[in-house]
Design an enzyme around this catalytic site. Structure first.
Site, PDB file in Angstrom:
ATOM      1  N   SER A   1       0.832  -1.205   0.000  1.00 37.31           N
ATOM      2  CA  SER A   1       0.000   0.000   0.000  1.00 37.31           C
ATOM      3  C   SER A   1       0.862   1.249   0.000  1.00 37.31           C
ATOM      4  O   SER A   1       1.966   1.253   0.572  1.00 37.31           O
ATOM      5  CB  SER A   1      -0.898   0.014   1.234  1.00 37.31           C
TER       6      SER A   1
ATOM      7  N   TYR B   1      -1.641   0.379  10.397  1.00 36.63           N
ATOM      8  CA  TYR B   1      -1.750  -0.316   9.109  1.00 36.63           C
ATOM      9  C   TYR B   1      -0.559   0.054   8.219  1.00 36.63           C
ATOM     10  O   TYR B   1       0.091  -0.824   7.634  1.00 36.63           O
ATOM     11  CB  TYR B   1      -3.070   0.108   8.453  1.00 36.63           C
TER      12      TYR B   1
END
Ligand SMILES: NC(=O)c1ccc[n+]([C@@H]2O[C@H](COP(=O)([O-])OP(=O)(O)OC[C@H]3O[C@@H](n4cnc5c(N)ncnc54)[C@H](OP(=O)(O)O)[C@@H]3O)[C@@H](O)[C@H]2O)c1
Length: 247
Positions: free
Chosen positions: A138, A151
């Site tokens: 990501s 995250y």
């Protein structure tokens, strides 16, 4: 089976994972979908099998339980030509920052679990002398932000792991790809207001994944504009970033 062999999708229940399975099956590649309670994917598997005319196999996998990985790989059987890790968990940053157990689950789901399983698969591919490993990481891993650093830090670890693996295996016949999707319209982002210019569909990610393998790319920002966005965000000095760019 095609010369390129079968494709194992780890996190096969995800919107992106099912789109990837469809794209690869339609290219004639047999697919193994690995997920928790994989039998719930029977309808998807039948649909993908019909469209692609290739076998689609379902296997149970909990990425948090590394003790099951050897038995899981035994169940996969012949080592696939391509392994794609799609598994992930966004979690809730506010909860993650006050509850270590929740933070740990996010960290283990996005980094430790996928890295341990891909690491074992990489060793087997190295011994065979061929294979492709693709990890969905990501842009959140490119810079820590107040709004998603639990995250993001796990994705940063995963990105670094894939980078090191790619370097280790570059001369061993095994290619490693890092995919950075930017925003994607999936279950994970349901209810969020996402800017259309920066938001890809699961199919767009799946097509980028397949193209990355064919073109032997190393790091792919699914929408190229994200490379520019993250270049700018990465260039902001920490002194300014920490006070003026809190989101
Ligand atoms: N959507 C975005 O904007 C975006 C952006 C950048 C990167 N990504 C990454 O893209 C990947 C796919 O996400 P998505 O957007 O398609 O969301 P998603 O549908 O929520 O997919 C996440 C998948 O991970 C699986 N998973 C979570 N914990 C697991 C565990 N312990 N064992 C096995 N599987 C587990 C989930 O399985 P269950 O169905 O069993 O819960 C789910 O299928 C993730 O790695 C995510 O971080 C997404």
């Amino acid at each position: 089976m095609s010369a390129a062999g079968s494709v194992l999708v780890i996190g096969g229940a995800s919107d992106i994972g099912r789109a990837i399975a469809r794209v690869y099956a339609e290219a004639g590649r047999p697919v193994v979908l690995a997920a928790r309670n994989a039998s719930r994917l029977q309808t998807d598997a039948t649909d993908i099998q019909l469209r692609g005319g290739v076998p689609v196999t379902l296997l149970d996998l909990d990425i948090l339980d590394s003790s099951t990985f050897p038995a899981f790989l035994d169940a996969v059987g012949d080592l696939p030509g391509t392994v794609i890790s799609v598994v992930g968990l966004l979690g809730d940053q506010a909860q993650s920052s006050i509850d270590p157990a929740i933070a740990e689950t996010v960290m283990r789901t996005n980094y430790i679990g996928p890295a341990l399983l891909l690491g074992e698969i990489a060793n087997r591919m190295e011994r065979r002398g061929s294979g492709t490993i693709i990890g969905i990481s990501s842009v959140a891993g490119d810079r820590g932000r107040a709004s998603n650093y639990i995250y993001g830090s796990a994705k940063a670890g995963f990105t670094a792991f894939l980078s090191g693996l790619r370097n280790r295996l570059a001369t061993k016949g095994v290619h490693v790809v890092t995919i950075k999707p930017g925003f994607v319209d999936t279950q994970m982002t349901k209810g969020m207001k996402l800017p259309p210019l920066l938001t890809a569909s699961p199919l767009e990610v799946a097509n980028a994944v397949a193209a990355s393998e064919q073109r032997r790319r190393d790091i792919v920002y699914v929408r190229p504009i994200w490379r520019v966005v993250m270049g700018v965000i990465g260039a902001v000095p920490e002194k300014i970033f920490k006070t003026r760019m809190k989101s």
